[in-house]
Design an enzyme around this catalytic site. Structure first.
Site, mmCIF file in Angstrom:
data_model
loop_
_atom_site.group_PDB
_atom_site.id
_atom_site.type_symbol
_atom_site.label_atom_id
_atom_site.label_comp_id
_atom_site.label_asym_id
_atom_site.label_seq_id
_atom_site.Cartn_x
_atom_site.Cartn_y
_atom_site.Cartn_z
ATOM 1 N N GLY A 1 57.716 6.167 -23.060
ATOM 2 C CA GLY A 1 58.110 6.152 -21.655
ATOM 3 C C GLY A 1 59.446 6.849 -21.490
ATOM 4 N N GLY B 1 54.547 4.488 -24.414
ATOM 5 C CA GLY B 1 53.813 4.858 -23.196
ATOM 6 C C GLY B 1 52.744 5.907 -23.421
ATOM 7 N N GLU C 1 58.837 -0.387 -30.655
ATOM 8 C CA GLU C 1 59.675 -1.056 -29.644
ATOM 9 C C GLU C 1 60.597 -2.138 -30.195
ATOM 10 O OE1 GLU C 1 56.333 0.976 -27.822
ATOM 11 O OE2 GLU C 1 56.404 -0.508 -29.407
ATOM 12 N N ASP D 1 54.223 -2.782 -25.763
ATOM 13 C CA ASP D 1 53.594 -3.029 -24.461
ATOM 14 C C ASP D 1 52.462 -2.029 -24.233
ATOM 15 O OD1 ASP D 1 55.375 -0.858 -24.021
ATOM 16 O OD2 ASP D 1 55.692 -1.428 -21.917
#
Length: 347
Positions: A68, A115, A138, A146
Site C-alpha cells: 500500500g 496491498g 507487516e 491484512d
C-alpha cells in the site's frame, strides 16, 4: 477505457480479456485509493459484460506491487486523519475479487507484498514467474498481515502461512507454488505469449497448462519440517519456546527466532491470533475482523514507530511499545479484535 484511475492504473480490452495494468513503476506500483476505486469499477463493468471472459492483472516495471501507499498512510495518520476510508474500500475490493464470478488471472513478475497481494492472490489464477517474490512483512513495521491475509495464510499446509505471517520472510515462486499460494508458474519470457493466448481463447485453465513450467521449492525439506513443527504450536509463546529450544542445535531455528525478535510484539500477537482465527472464517468475516484490527492499529503506537524507523529515519531501530512479548497482555490483544459497533466494515 477510463474507470477513473488516472495515470496509476490502465484498463484495456484485448480479445476476450479485460486487462488491468498497474502503472506506478517508480513507486513499485504501491496501491493508492484511486487505483482501488478504479479497479472496483472495472470489475463491476466486466463481470456483467458477456464479451469479457476473464480478467488479467499485471504490472509495469520490476515490481508487481510492493504494498500500500504506506508513506501517505503514515502522514495522514500523524496529522490526525488516519485514512480509514482507503482501507475500507481496499478491503471491500479484496472481498470483491474473492467472489468475482469470472476467472481472475494475476500475472506476477517481481515483488508482491501487502496491498499488492490483496489485489492478486484472492483471484482464481495466481501465476508467478521466476522473478516473483512474495511477502507479508507487516509485523516488521508494527502493522499486521491484512488485505485478506487472515484468509490466505491459514490455508497453507505445514503451518507455512503462520511462518510467513510471523517472520515477514520473502519466498520465491517455487515455495509459492508448493505451498498453494501460486496456482501456476511460468517463464517470465512467456508472459506476452500467454496474454495473447488468453485473449484469444478466454480459457485460462487450458492456456496455463500449456505454458506451465514446474518450479522446485526453495526451502529445504528439513526447514519445512522445522516450520511445521514449531509454527503449529497452540500459542505464540509456544512457537517462540519451541524455536528457543531448537536454536542451539538448528541454524534455521536460530535465524527464524532472531527475525521474530526484531518484530513488533503487539503485531506478532495480533498476527498469530488473526491467522489462527481465519482458519474457520469466510473471506467476508476475515475482512471484517481485519477492519477491526486496522482501526486500533491506526490509533496505536507501533505502526507509526515502525514506519518512522523503516522509511523516515531509514534503518534506525524501532522502539516498540510494549517492547517485549512478555509485556503484551491478552486484554491488550482482545481490544484489537473488539467489535466496532456502528463503524463495522460493510461489504
Amino acid at each position: 477505457m477510463d474507470f477513473g484511475g488516472g495515470d496509476e492504473i490502465r484498463f484495456e480490452r484485448l480479445g476476450k480479456a479485460g486487462i488491468v495494468t498497474l502503472t506506478r513503476p517508480q513507486a513499485l506500483n504501491a496501491v493508492t485509493h484511486r487505483m482501488v476505486k478504479a479497479l472496483g469499477k472495472a470489475l463491476d463493468a466486466w463481470e456483467g459484460d458477456a464479451g469479457v471472459s476473464l480478467v488479467v492483472v499485471r504490472a509495469e516495471g520490476r515490481a508487481f506491487s510492493a504494498g500500500g501507499d504506506i508513506l501517505h498512510i503514515y502522514e495522514a495518520g500523524r496529522a490526525g486523519k488516519p485514512p480509514v476510508d482507503f482501507f475500507a474500500d481496499e478491503y471491500r475490493l479484496n472481498a470483491r475479487i474473492a467472489r468475482f464470478r469470472k476467472p481472475y488471472v494475476a500475472l506476477i513478475d517481481g515483488i508482491v507484498m501487502g496491498g499488492g497481494v490483496g489485489i492478486s492472490f484472492h483471484g482464481s489464477h495466481r501465476v508467478l514467474t521466476e522473478n516473483a517474490q512474495f511477502a507479508m512483512p507487516e509485523v516488521g513495521i508494527g502493522f499486521f498481515p491484512d488485505v485478506g491475509a487472515s484468509h490466505l495464510l491459514p490455508d497453507l499446509g505445514g503451518s507455512f502461512g503462520m511462518y510467513l505471517g510471523l517472520t515477514g520472510n520473502r519466498i520465491r515462486y517455487g515455495d509459492a507454488l508448493w505451498s498453494g499460494l501460486a496456482t501456476h508458474t511460468i517463464k517470465a519470457e512467456d508472459q506476452a505469449g500467454l496474454l495473447d493466448e488468453l485473449a484469444a481463447s478466454g480459457d485460462p485453465d487450458e492456456e496455463l497448462r500449456a505454458f506451465f513450467t514446474p518450479a522446485r521449492r526453495e526451502t529445504e525439506r528439513q526447514d519445512l519440517e522445522a516450520i511445521a513443527r514449531h509454527f503449529s504450536k497452540a500459542s505464540l509463546a509456544g512457537i517462540v519456546a519451541s524455536l528457543e529450544e531448537a536454536a542451539a542445535a538448528d541454524a534455521f531455528a536460530a535465524k527464524t527466532l532472531a527475525t521474530i525478535r526484531t518484530r513488533s510484539p503487539t503485531s506478532l500477537n495480533v498476527a498469530w491470533r488473526e491467522i489462527s482465527a481465519g482458519l474457520t472464517l469466510s473471506m467476508d468475516e476475515c475482512m471484517k475482523m481485519e477492519f477491526r484490527i486496522l482501526n486500533r492499529m491506526l490509533a496505536g503506537h507501533d505502526f507509526y514507530e515502525g514506519i518512522r524507523a523503516a522509511i523516515i529515519d531509514k534503518g534506525s531501530k524501532p522502539e516498540w511499545r510494549p517492547a517485549s512479548l512478555d509485556a503484551v497482555t491478552a486484554a491488550d490483544i482482545d481490544a484489537y479484535f473488539a467489535p466496532l459497533g456502528a463503524r463495522e466494515l460493510e461489504l
